[in-house]
Motif scaffolding. Sequence first.
Motif, PDB file in Angstrom:
ATOM      1  N   LEU A 230     -65.462  -4.222  36.611  1.00 23.65           N
ATOM      2  CA  LEU A 230     -65.642  -5.214  35.538  1.00 23.65           C
ATOM      3  C   LEU A 230     -66.064  -6.566  36.096  1.00 23.65           C
ATOM      4  O   LEU A 230     -66.858  -7.283  35.468  1.00 23.65           O
ATOM      5  CB  LEU A 230     -64.361  -5.346  34.724  1.00 23.65           C
ATOM      6  CG  LEU A 230     -63.925  -4.121  33.927  1.00 23.65           C
ATOM      7  CD1 LEU A 230     -62.705  -4.457  33.065  1.00 23.65           C
ATOM      8  CD2 LEU A 230     -65.039  -3.585  33.049  1.00 23.65           C
ATOM      9  N   ASP A 231     -65.547  -6.919  37.279  1.00 24.57           N
ATOM     10  CA  ASP A 231     -65.955  -8.175  37.920  1.00 24.57           C
ATOM     11  C   ASP A 231     -67.465  -8.215  38.136  1.00 24.57           C
ATOM     12  O   ASP A 231     -68.096  -9.274  38.008  1.00 24.57           O
ATOM     13  CB  ASP A 231     -65.266  -8.334  39.285  1.00 24.57           C
ATOM     14  CG  ASP A 231     -63.778  -8.627  39.181  1.00 24.57           C
ATOM     15  OD1 ASP A 231     -63.325  -9.054  38.098  1.00 24.57           O
ATOM     16  OD2 ASP A 231     -63.073  -8.423  40.186  1.00 24.57           O
TER      17      ASP A 231
ATOM     18  N   ASN B  84     -69.788  -6.270  36.561  1.00 22.62           N
ATOM     19  CA  ASN B  84     -70.604  -5.826  35.416  1.00 22.62           C
ATOM     20  C   ASN B  84     -70.141  -6.570  34.171  1.00 22.62           C
ATOM     21  O   ASN B  84     -69.256  -6.096  33.451  1.00 22.62           O
ATOM     22  CB  ASN B  84     -70.480  -4.317  35.227  1.00 22.62           C
ATOM     23  CG  ASN B  84     -71.085  -3.524  36.360  1.00 22.62           C
ATOM     24  OD1 ASN B  84     -72.275  -3.216  36.356  1.00 22.62           O
ATOM     25  ND2 ASN B  84     -70.264  -3.181  37.346  1.00 22.62           N
ATOM     26  N   GLU B  85     -70.735  -7.722  33.927  1.00 24.03           N
ATOM     27  CA  GLU B  85     -70.255  -8.599  32.852  1.00 24.03           C
ATOM     28  C   GLU B  85     -70.529  -8.047  31.457  1.00 24.03           C
ATOM     29  O   GLU B  85     -70.028  -8.594  30.470  1.00 24.03           O
ATOM     30  CB  GLU B  85     -70.895  -9.984  32.988  1.00 24.03           C
ATOM     31  CG  GLU B  85     -72.399  -9.986  32.928  1.00 24.03           C
ATOM     32  CD  GLU B  85     -72.991 -11.368  33.138  1.00 24.03           C
ATOM     33  OE1 GLU B  85     -74.152 -11.566  32.745  1.00 24.03           O
ATOM     34  OE2 GLU B  85     -72.279 -12.247  33.685  1.00 24.03           O
ATOM     35  N   ASP B  86     -71.273  -6.952  31.361  1.00 23.84           N
ATOM     36  CA  ASP B  86     -71.511  -6.354  30.043  1.00 23.84           C
ATOM     37  C   ASP B  86     -70.309  -5.577  29.533  1.00 23.84           C
ATOM     38  O   ASP B  86     -70.301  -5.124  28.377  1.00 23.84           O
ATOM     39  CB  ASP B  86     -72.715  -5.405  30.102  1.00 23.84           C
ATOM     40  CG  ASP B  86     -74.023  -6.144  30.334  1.00 23.84           C
ATOM     41  OD1 ASP B  86     -74.085  -7.342  30.002  1.00 23.84           O
ATOM     42  OD2 ASP B  86     -74.968  -5.538  30.847  1.00 23.84           O
ATOM     43  N   TYR B  87     -69.294  -5.411  30.394  1.00 26.27           N
ATOM     44  CA  TYR B  87     -68.119  -4.625  30.024  1.00 26.27           C
ATOM     45  C   TYR B  87     -66.852  -5.463  30.191  1.00 26.27           C
ATOM     46  O   TYR B  87     -66.782  -6.337  31.047  1.00 26.27           O
ATOM     47  CB  TYR B  87     -68.005  -3.369  30.896  1.00 26.27           C
ATOM     48  CG  TYR B  87     -69.201  -2.454  30.811  1.00 26.27           C
ATOM     49  CD1 TYR B  87     -69.287  -1.477  29.824  1.00 26.27           C
ATOM     50  CD2 TYR B  87     -70.258  -2.571  31.720  1.00 26.27           C
ATOM     51  CE1 TYR B  87     -70.377  -0.626  29.753  1.00 26.27           C
ATOM     52  CE2 TYR B  87     -71.356  -1.728  31.644  1.00 26.27           C
ATOM     53  CZ  TYR B  87     -71.412  -0.767  30.662  1.00 26.27           C
ATOM     54  OH  TYR B  87     -72.503   0.071  30.595  1.00 26.27           O
ATOM     55  N   ASN B  88     -65.859  -5.154  29.360  1.00 27.82           N
ATOM     56  CA  ASN B  88     -64.548  -5.801  29.497  1.00 27.82           C
ATOM     57  C   ASN B  88     -63.478  -4.859  28.960  1.00 27.82           C
ATOM     58  O   ASN B  88     -63.788  -3.778  28.440  1.00 27.82           O
ATOM     59  CB  ASN B  88     -64.524  -7.153  28.782  1.00 27.82           C
ATOM     60  CG  ASN B  88     -64.828  -7.024  27.297  1.00 27.82           C
ATOM     61  OD1 ASN B  88     -64.048  -6.433  26.553  1.00 27.82           O
ATOM     62  ND2 ASN B  88     -65.952  -7.572  26.859  1.00 27.82           N
TER      63      ASN B  88
ATOM     64  N   SER C  66     -61.117  -9.945  41.598  1.00 28.17           N
ATOM     65  CA  SER C  66     -60.867 -11.292  41.093  1.00 28.17           C
ATOM     66  C   SER C  66     -59.380 -11.605  41.008  1.00 28.17           C
ATOM     67  O   SER C  66     -58.542 -10.728  40.753  1.00 28.17           O
ATOM     68  CB  SER C  66     -61.500 -11.468  39.708  1.00 28.17           C
ATOM     69  OG  SER C  66     -60.883 -10.608  38.763  1.00 28.17           O
TER      70      SER C  66
END
Length: 391
Positions: free
Chosen positions: A133-134, A136-140, A299
Amino acid sequence: MRTTIVKIKTLAFSILFVVVVIGCTSKNKDSTKDTQKVTSQNLISTVIDSINSEINNGDYGLIDRFIVIQNDEVLADFRYKQDYETIAQKYDTTNHQYNFNSTDWHPYYKQSELHTLQSVTKSITSILFGIALDLNEDYNVDNKAMPLLTGYDTDFLDKRKQNISIEDLLTMRSGLKWNEETDHNDNTNDCFLLESSDHWIEYVLSKPMDTIPGTRFVYNGGGTVLLGKIIRTITGKRIDDWAEEKLFKPLGITDYYWKETPDGEIDTEGGLYLKAEDLAKIGSLFLNKGKWNNKQIVSESWVTTSTSPLLKNVKPQWRSVTGYGYQWWIPEYTDNGKTSIYSANGYGGQYLMVAPEHKLIIVFNGWNINDEPEKSTYRALQDRIIPTLKK
């Protein structure tokens, strides 16, 4: 099955030798801190010696390794030799990978130094998810899980299943009907049935819904299997390759093994084998808020959230008020939610325990699967070591 075995690197920690000079009248802050550090380690050493003696006496059952690290210094590293070949003769040793009494697999992989981690694997899967997720900002964590499980029939009649989020899986609140509280060899135990199946993801997806996602904690290794597959969707890499590139290689972990499922996926709920000293590196990574050698591996926000009691008192039958984060247990926390101890726990006595306030890391490997020992290593940090430091 695939294994990655290459030249071993040793843990980058060393034993501390301290000389205390008496009669110095300086009130230098560093000197005071050094004195406090020595006092702390002396207190711990007394308890460590006691625990080690009790392990040798058999009070804790079958223990293979016991490591204590404080302030990046190894205070103790004990190895214990167990005759698992003889022990296993008392039990069914049918040679297949999920038989826990088969010495081909458990507790060491093929008589190497790689020790089964069991459900500690879940905590490492969570780290790998955080890295994904760190990067790939398209996912959360609010993303729905089912659209990310590509290649499977996710058009379910019960629409509650469509509402399961990544965070629901991370916090064991998927809402899926799941029984993992009975003995592992119970043929109604969903973990037993999962590991007996040829198609793990389909098995998990086939389970009916029991409640609304996000509302109730139910320990569920199947949810972690789904997380492993979602990592592959997000990154384009199977989790073992992702782990090697983004976690193990940066930490200098070069000797490890992952179990592969019959359908070519990786067992992300309990299939990782590591050396105890490499498991300690994971603790050091988290103690340093996701950094290793001044490089941010995962992160700080992921580390903090993962080890916070997002859910409180999830196991009221346990002696302590235990919380749960993102695949990490929180055996001790304050009324305002501050974490005092967090841990990765695994079947048979696999523990990575961290006490941030005391810069303390404890690793236990054991294999208490057939008999209940008199004392529990899980309680050693909380009941024995921490109280000593508070005196």
